[in-house]
Scaffold this active site. Sequence first.
Site, PDB file in Angstrom:
ATOM      1  N   SER A 145       0.769  54.064 -32.623  1.00  0.00           N
ATOM      2  CA  SER A 145       1.776  55.109 -32.771  1.00  0.00           C
ATOM      3  C   SER A 145       1.598  56.174 -31.694  1.00  0.00           C
ATOM      4  O   SER A 145       1.675  55.866 -30.501  1.00  0.00           O
ATOM      5  CB  SER A 145       1.709  55.690 -34.186  1.00  0.00           C
ATOM      6  OG  SER A 145       2.867  56.412 -34.502  1.00  0.00           O
ATOM      7  N   GLU A 239      11.130  49.222 -38.104  1.00  0.00           N
ATOM      8  CA  GLU A 239      10.657  50.592 -38.009  1.00  0.00           C
ATOM      9  C   GLU A 239      11.546  51.435 -37.095  1.00  0.00           C
ATOM     10  O   GLU A 239      12.220  50.912 -36.201  1.00  0.00           O
ATOM     11  CB  GLU A 239       9.216  50.628 -37.520  1.00  0.00           C
ATOM     12  CG  GLU A 239       8.986  50.058 -36.123  1.00  0.00           C
ATOM     13  CD  GLU A 239       7.548  50.235 -35.680  1.00  0.00           C
ATOM     14  OE1 GLU A 239       7.021  51.352 -35.821  1.00  0.00           O
ATOM     15  OE2 GLU A 239       6.954  49.260 -35.183  1.00  0.00           O
ATOM     16  N   HIS A 269       5.281  50.137 -40.132  1.00  0.00           N
ATOM     17  CA  HIS A 269       4.819  50.749 -38.885  1.00  0.00           C
ATOM     18  C   HIS A 269       3.290  50.645 -38.799  1.00  0.00           C
ATOM     19  O   HIS A 269       2.590  50.896 -39.772  1.00  0.00           O
ATOM     20  CB  HIS A 269       5.271  52.215 -38.885  1.00  0.00           C
ATOM     21  CG  HIS A 269       4.778  53.045 -37.756  1.00  0.00           C
ATOM     22  ND1 HIS A 269       5.177  52.857 -36.452  1.00  0.00           N
ATOM     23  CD2 HIS A 269       3.916  54.111 -37.734  1.00  0.00           C
ATOM     24  CE1 HIS A 269       4.601  53.756 -35.671  1.00  0.00           C
ATOM     25  NE2 HIS A 269       3.828  54.527 -36.429  1.00  0.00           N
TER      26      HIS A 269
END
Length: 302
Positions: A145, A239, A269
């Site tokens: 991320s 996502e 995610h």
Amino acid sequence: MASIKAVLFNWVMKATFKSKPIHLMDPEVLRARTDELAPKKPPAGVMQDIADGPVKGEWHRAENAEPGRTVLYLHGGGYVFGSPKSHRAFTYALAKEARAEIFSLDYRMAPEHPFPAAVDDAVAAYEWLLREGREPHKMIVGGDSAGGGLTLALLLSIKARGLPMPAGALLLSPWTDLAMTGASLDENEKSDAMFKKVYIVEGAKRYLAGADPNAPLASPLYGDLAGLPPMLIFASEDEVLRDDSTRLQEKLRAAGVTSELLLEKKLIHVWPIFPGRFPEAMKSIREAADFIDKRTRLEIAA
């Protein structure tokens, strides 16, 4: 088709994590709650050391690690929460599967330390590992991320400084575009089990603190990607950050960078950071470990 366990986990995350206005929550509360989920001790075959010197973080070392095989890992959490502790389940598992020594960096976070503090800390960690005798052709850098975006910012900084590149990069649902131009932010708002668009938009503001969202070290999607090392990218079709990975893949290939995007369906995610919760997580960790093994062995052999 996703496993029943993955589907149930998605439902739990929608009912808990996604239902909370995380963009309004106090960062200290978020950090404490994510750290509470961490394993209390490493599994058999993995050793842990805390680094509290000029570069802070945690070493997670496989007892049977290949000599010199090192992973510099940058955790996710929107540049606001997350830590080496919160991501231990993943780094423990990856260290064991990849037979590696993982240094999980405890970098400074927003809003106390906005952009580019995290980038500066990542560069400092990489330079420190080089000074400590870690050979770049035996090193992989990676993150999930925000940590995935930070990994790319690190690589751009390595190139700009003329430092030797690592052997490869591992990216889990990387956040590459803080200008928020991906269509999936709207298309996947309902299907994403963790985030609403507003969480991402407001999270970017916390980190940028007025900085240009198109700056390559903030949004690596807009950087010059030529000359970066081979990459393995994981992302979910469902996502909101899907297009941060699909557009990255397109730009990497256009820049002549070897990369593989593993785009999965009906998964959360950064699903690989949840080993033990559903089978897809360990499958992806094994794929990541195989990438690490092949890249470092290839460079060692060369």
